[in-house]
Scaffold this motif. Structure first.
Motif, mmCIF file in Angstrom:
data_model
loop_
_atom_site.group_PDB
_atom_site.id
_atom_site.type_symbol
_atom_site.label_atom_id
_atom_site.label_comp_id
_atom_site.label_asym_id
_atom_site.label_seq_id
_atom_site.Cartn_x
_atom_site.Cartn_y
_atom_site.Cartn_z
ATOM 1 N N ARG A 1 -1.617 15.779 -8.188
ATOM 2 C CA ARG A 1 -2.098 14.956 -9.205
ATOM 3 C C ARG A 1 -1.704 13.632 -8.804
ATOM 4 N N ALA A 2 -0.053 13.063 -8.153
ATOM 5 C CA ALA A 2 0.017 11.677 -8.146
ATOM 6 C C ALA A 2 -0.173 11.698 -6.751
ATOM 7 N N ALA A 3 -0.630 12.390 -6.030
ATOM 8 C CA ALA A 3 -0.777 12.168 -4.509
ATOM 9 C C ALA A 3 -2.869 11.832 -5.041
ATOM 10 N N GLU A 4 -3.628 12.534 -5.808
ATOM 11 C CA GLU A 4 -4.444 11.777 -6.049
ATOM 12 C C GLU A 4 -4.706 10.471 -7.036
ATOM 13 N N LEU A 5 -3.886 10.086 -7.430
ATOM 14 C CA LEU A 5 -4.186 8.903 -8.226
ATOM 15 C C LEU A 5 -3.689 7.500 -7.650
ATOM 16 N N LEU A 6 -3.114 8.488 -6.591
ATOM 17 C CA LEU A 6 -2.845 6.940 -5.518
ATOM 18 C C LEU A 6 -3.487 7.248 -4.377
ATOM 19 N N ARG A 7 -4.553 7.857 -4.387
ATOM 20 C CA ARG A 7 -5.793 7.971 -3.158
ATOM 21 C C ARG A 7 -4.499 8.904 -1.631
ATOM 22 N N ALA A 8 -3.914 9.606 -2.207
ATOM 23 C CA ALA A 8 -3.147 9.693 -0.485
ATOM 24 C C ALA A 8 -3.521 11.609 -0.706
ATOM 25 N N ARG A 9 -2.328 11.622 1.054
ATOM 26 C CA ARG A 9 -2.461 12.893 0.581
ATOM 27 C C ARG A 9 -0.786 13.907 0.295
ATOM 28 N N PRO A 10 -1.121 14.766 -0.125
ATOM 29 C CA PRO A 10 0.439 15.000 -0.220
ATOM 30 C C PRO A 10 1.743 14.399 0.394
ATOM 31 N N GLU A 11 1.121 15.212 1.523
ATOM 32 C CA GLU A 11 1.686 14.131 2.785
ATOM 33 C C GLU A 11 2.391 13.071 3.616
ATOM 34 N N THR A 12 1.620 11.759 3.060
ATOM 35 C CA THR A 12 1.786 10.571 3.199
ATOM 36 C C THR A 12 1.799 9.816 1.414
ATOM 37 N N LEU A 13 2.082 10.840 0.308
ATOM 38 C CA LEU A 13 2.352 10.251 -0.819
ATOM 39 C C LEU A 13 3.473 9.012 -0.960
ATOM 40 N N GLN A 14 4.787 9.488 -0.169
ATOM 41 C CA GLN A 14 5.818 8.630 0.060
ATOM 42 C C GLN A 14 6.042 7.088 0.427
ATOM 43 N N VAL A 15 5.169 7.413 1.313
ATOM 44 C CA VAL A 15 4.175 6.058 2.341
ATOM 45 C C VAL A 15 3.502 4.971 1.455
ATOM 46 N N ARG A 16 2.910 6.303 0.942
ATOM 47 C CA ARG A 16 1.766 5.270 -0.177
ATOM 48 C C ARG A 16 2.319 4.302 -1.094
ATOM 49 N N LEU A 17 3.590 5.924 -2.127
ATOM 50 C CA LEU A 17 4.004 5.580 -2.621
ATOM 51 C C LEU A 17 5.160 4.047 -3.062
ATOM 52 N N GLU A 18 5.629 4.009 -1.334
ATOM 53 C CA GLU A 18 6.197 2.578 -1.347
ATOM 54 C C GLU A 18 5.591 1.207 -1.476
ATOM 55 N N GLN A 19 4.559 1.630 -0.597
ATOM 56 C CA GLN A 19 3.223 0.670 -0.287
ATOM 57 C C GLN A 19 3.239 -0.073 -2.124
ATOM 58 N N VAL A 20 3.035 0.894 -2.894
ATOM 59 C CA VAL A 20 2.377 0.986 -4.074
ATOM 60 C C VAL A 20 3.261 -0.224 -4.549
ATOM 61 N N LEU A 21 4.785 0.660 -5.100
ATOM 62 C CA LEU A 21 5.948 -0.492 -5.434
ATOM 63 C C LEU A 21 6.071 -1.522 -5.080
ATOM 64 N N ASP A 22 5.800 -2.031 -3.818
ATOM 65 C CA ASP A 22 6.194 -3.035 -2.940
ATOM 66 C C ASP A 22 5.308 -3.917 -3.260
ATOM 67 N N LYS A 23 4.373 -3.247 -3.969
ATOM 68 C CA LYS A 23 3.227 -4.774 -3.765
ATOM 69 C C LYS A 23 3.101 -5.079 -5.652
ATOM 70 N N SER A 24 3.808 -4.379 -6.274
ATOM 71 C CA SER A 24 4.511 -3.895 -7.983
ATOM 72 C C SER A 24 5.358 -5.125 -7.861
ATOM 73 N N ARG A 25 6.454 -5.272 -7.024
ATOM 74 C CA ARG A 25 7.650 -5.861 -7.125
ATOM 75 C C ARG A 25 7.028 -7.401 -6.675
ATOM 76 N N GLN A 26 6.236 -7.731 -5.555
ATOM 77 C CA GLN A 26 6.038 -9.149 -5.303
ATOM 78 C C GLN A 26 5.216 -9.282 -6.549
ATOM 79 N N THR A 27 4.325 -8.839 -7.346
ATOM 80 C CA THR A 27 3.782 -8.775 -8.153
ATOM 81 C C THR A 27 4.245 -9.839 -9.787
ATOM 82 N N GLU A 28 5.635 -8.714 -9.850
ATOM 83 C CA GLU A 28 6.020 -8.875 -10.699
ATOM 84 C C GLU A 28 7.265 -10.409 -10.163
ATOM 85 N N LYS A 29 7.093 -10.456 -8.979
ATOM 86 C CA LYS A 29 8.159 -11.928 -8.597
ATOM 87 C C LYS A 29 7.119 -13.046 -9.192
ATOM 88 N N GLU A 30 6.196 -12.620 -8.300
ATOM 89 C CA GLU A 30 4.642 -13.705 -9.003
ATOM 90 C C GLU A 30 4.668 -14.198 -10.626
#
Length: 868
Positions: A708-737
């Motif tokens: 379900r987490a992979a679906e929400l992030l539009r990723a496959r389960p095996e690439t979920l970690q990479v996708r989640l790191e991308q989302v978190l990095d973008k979130s951190r940049q947004t928070e800084k801005e």
């Protein structure tokens, strides 16, 4: 004769070894055979069941150097340590014992020969006492040994008659004292001046001769025995020519080490150094023997000793942690005699360091509270409320407060303290519910035979029934109660394994068993009569819930595998401190000083699963305890076992003493998963895990969540970690801005608000509300306004979800007249809140935003009043 403490210990044990005594290693400080004792407090404690005839050993003569603690319960010397010459929390008792072998003549001869020939004490320096009615012992001393009548006395029962209790084994004593000479104050034993230091008791011989009945009458024991005790530290002081135990070699070295780690002067008369040197022995050996700091029982006593030592270090001016650094000097002194101390050194150091760090956080605050109360004290008694607050809020043991009081010639209001304690107990009782004894306190004299190792169904005769706390002859339909059968396959809750459930049936009768518990020698089936009526004498068919038992067995065997792997991975200091084996999970508490990181937990889990796959068969046997130990079986730390024990072995994977039920092969477990690792007390970690079908379900649930987490992030389960790191990095940049924009807005707002400042007697005052301002934005804006306005007082507010947030700031030139904490509190009280903080910056909150405008308008006038 000058001899070191270590040489004295060796000489004593070697002398008695040569005279046919088994040299028995020191038992742990936690008695394994006496629940009435908090700690092992005498050399005879490990042999108590031998003296009572409950246990037989392969020898009739023994000797030991037994480590002892007297710091809690009936025998408590803690408060005297540091103030007297011979009181200790920890000491070593040298003793020789006869279990129906030799008696008075040989015991007396052994004692005299060791003292006068082996360690060469002058006979004219020794004084002997016997029980006033013991003519036999008197004759041996005077006629056979040749002790001078001038150095011999008969003493009454108060000092020279020993008993194990109000009833049971007892007998007269004979004591040997060393005379330090007329230059030392004090008189011979039995005289009014005996409390002086001239005559020091060095050896006590107990002649276990009688059995005392409840009516007070005494009969001769069929096998009279000998129990002797001699304090190693006391005798070492005699041999080394000093009057205080703290002046012997062992303590001198520890005191020097204590002086070194505290930065104090190396002064043997410093009572604080004596306390620290004494306490490191007790603390290190208690931890070595499986006691860990806690808020109850033995753990609380250990915590008291640690905190007392830390407080004395603080008194010497050492405000940094230091106590754990004394473990190495202690190992240097006593490690050769006690290799278990060496093995546990790292564990001891970690636990002491952690406990000291925790206490250091509150020590200074508690001492400040006490000092403040003492300033206002009228009289010489510290109020019970103060003692209780120190205990309840700051973790000050009462005897620690008593120590401080004694140093200032003050006493404690213990009645007041106990009144506060009782109030707390009443609150705890009101908030808790306790499960009543299954028989309601009624005596259960029946016995049950357990047949559940081999089968899950059996027939048994009803031998007792209980309802509403009393024995009954019948249980009717709808009634709850307890049924006792003469034989049953139901496992009674024990050793962490939960009791079985199931049914007891006969024609027209059904009793649903909701739990099974042991009541003395009986096995009680607890539950409700569903139909019919049960009567004593009936025969019932007992059927265990097979599925529930099977699931429980998976978890029990997994617990054994987990225990073995934990000791391999973490160290042999790991001991079981508690467990729960239920059908749906297992919970396993272990002694370990720190959290187990996720990588290590994963490795532990992998090894347990690998051992499950080895599919080793269960090898379960009943054998003598000594034989079981020779096979390498692991006994639960501090547990008491009988002569015959049940050994559960799975190949080379694990071998333990256990009365529970287990799988036939480890492969039956299927899968093992650790679901949580937490701390439950200082030095105790808890692991919760699942097995079998429940573990498979858990894995499936985790996989679904991952999907379900992979679906929400539009990723496959095996690439979920990479996708989640991308989302978190973008979130951190947004928070800084976002933060940058907030700071920009705060700067702009500060500039606008500066224009709105009003002058109050030369002070620029701003009181305003910012829309959507969070706490950080308010603080930043306050700082900017203070920088811009010069001499200023500022209060800013924001409203969020019906709550008021307030921040106040005052420039440094005004804080002697206007304090930010008082300012923000004055506003907060008007909006249903309160707050406080530093003189230059403070925060508060409130729950009545509708009153905020009026409150902010009051600020200039409040400032004016402060400036007048």
């Amino acid at each position: 004769m000058t001899i070191t403490s270590a040489e004295l210990r060796s000489a004593f044990l070697e002398y008695f070894r040569k005279h046919g005594h088994e040299v028995v290693p020191s038992s742990p400080l936690v008695p394994g055979n006496d629940p009435t004792l908090l700690f092992t407090n005498a050399g005879m404690v490990p042999f108590k069941d031998v003296f009572l005839g409950r246990e037989e050993r392969g020898y009739t003569r023994a000797c030991s150097s037994q480590r002892c603690v007297r710091a809690g319960g009936k025998h408590n010397d803690l408060e005297n340590v540091g103030y007297t010459a011979r009181h200790h929390t920890f000491f070593e008792m040298l003793g020789n014992f006869s279990f129906g072998d030799y008696f008075k003549r040989e015991a007396i001869r052994f004692a005299w020969e060791f003292l006068t020939r082996v360690i060469e004490l002058p006979p004219e320096k020794l004084w002997v006492t016997v029980f006033e009615e013991d003519d036999e012992a008197a004759r041996i001393w005077l006629e056979e040994i040749g002790v001078s009548p001038e150095r011999f006395s008969r003493i009454g029962a108060h000092d020279n008659f020993w008993s194990m209790g109000d009833t049971g084994p007892c007998g007269p004593c004979s004591e040997i004292f060393y005379d330090h000479g007329p230059d030392v104050p004090g008189g011979p034993p039995g005289t009014p001046e005996e409390d002086g230091d001239r005559f020091v008791e060095v050896w006590n011989l107990v002649f276990m001769q009688y059995n005392r009945s409840a009516d007070g009458s005494m009969t001769e024991l069929p096998k009279p025995s000998i129990d002797t005790g001699m304090g190693l530290e006391r005798l070492a002081a005699v041999l080394q020519g000093v009057h205080s135990n703290f002046e012997i070699d062992l303590f001198q070295n520890l005191i020097r080490a204590a002086a070194n780690v505290t930065g104090a002067t190396d002064d043997l008369d410093n009572s604080s150094l004596k306390v620290i040197a004494d306490h490191i022995r007790a603390c290190a050996f208690l931890i070595t023997d499986g006691v860990f700091p806690s808020n109850e029982g033995r753990g609380y006593v250990l915590r008291r000793i640690i905190r007392r030592a830390v407080r004395h270090g603080y008194k010497l001016g050492q405000e940094e942690i230091f106590f754990h650094r004394l473990v190495q000097p202690l190992v240097d002194e006593m490690g050769a005699a006690y290799p278990e101390l060496v093995a546990q050194q790292v564990q001891v150091e970690k636990l002491l360091k952690r406990e000291e760090e925790q206490f250091q956080e509150t020590l200074e605050q508690g001492l400040k509270l006490l000092e403040g109360d003492l300033k206002d004290l009228s009289g010489s008694v510290i109020p019970g409320a103060t003692v209780f607050k120190l205990y309840d809020t700051y973790g000050f043991p009462v005897d620690l407060t008593a120590d401080i009081a004694r140093e200032r010639d003050l006493s404690l209001d213990m009645d007041g303290f106990e009144a506060h304690m009782e109030d707390q107990r009443n609150r705890a009782r009101a908030a808790s519910q306790f499960r009543a004894d299954h028989a309601g306190g009624a005596e259960v004299s029946a016995r049950s035979s357990f047949t559940g190792y081999e089968q899950l169904e059996d027939s048994g005769q009803v031998v007792a029934l209980f309802a509403d706390g009393r024995a009954v002859n019948q249980l009717d339909a709808g009634q709850t109660g307890m049924v006792v059968l003469d034989r049953t396959p139901f496992y009674a809750e024990s050793g962490g394994q939960v009791g079985d459930t199931g049914t007891l049936t006969a024609d027209g009768i059904e009793f649903e068993v909701e739990d099974t518990a042991r009541q003395g020698e009986a096995i009680g089936h607890l539950g409700r009569v569903r139909s019919g009526a049960l009567a004593v004498g009936q025969t019932l068919q007992a059927r265990v819930d097979a599925e529930r038992r099977a699931a429980t067995q998976l978890n029990h065997t997994a617990t054994h595998l987990l225990h073995a792997v934990l000791r391999e991975r973490l160290g042999t200091h790991v001991h079981q401190k508690g467990s729960l084996v239920a059908p749906d999970r297992l919970r396993f508490d272990i002694s370990h000083p720190e959290p187990i990181d996720s990588d290590e937990l994963q490795r532990i889990e992998q090894i347990v699963n690998a051992r499950i796959r080895e599919n080793e068969p269960a090898d379960i046997r009943v054998m003598p305890y000594d034989q079981a130990m020779e096979t390498g079986a692991m006994a639960l730390f501090g547990e008491k076992y009988g002569d015959e024990v049940r050994v559960v072995r799975f190949g080379e994977l694990t071998t333990e003493l256990c009365g529970g039920t287990h799988v036939r092969r480890t492969g039956d477990i299927g899968l093992f998963r650790i679901v949580e690792e937490t701390g439950v007390a200082a030095g105790v970690r808890r692991i919760e895990a699942i097995t079998g079908a429940r573990a498979v379900e858990w894995v499936e649930e985790q996989a679904q969540t991952l999907g379900r987490a992979a679906e929400l992030l539009r990723a496959r389960p095996e690439t979920l970690q990479v996708r989640l790191e991308q989302v978190l990095d973008k979130s951190r940049q947004t928070e800084k801005e976002l933060e940058r924009l907030k700071q920009k807005l705060a700067s702009q707002a500060g500039g606008d608000l500066a224009d709105s400042a009003v002058d109050v007697d030369g002070v620029r005052v701003v009181a305003s509300t910012l829309e959507g301002g969070d706490a950080k934005a308010l603080r930043d804006t306050v700082d900017q306004l203070k920088n811009k306005l010069g001499s200023a007082a500022v209060v800013l507010a924001a409203v969020d979800d019906g709550k008021v947030r307030l921040v106040a700031g005052v420039t440094s030139d005004l804080t002697d007249r206007v304090k930010a904490g008082d300012l923000v509190n004055a506003v907060a009280q008007q909006v249903g809140g309160r707050g406080g903080g530093r003189a230059d910056m403070a925060q508060a909150g409130g729950s009545e935003p509708e009153r905020l405008p009026e409150a902010m308008q009051s600020v200039p006038e409040w400032i004016r009043q402060q400036l007048q």
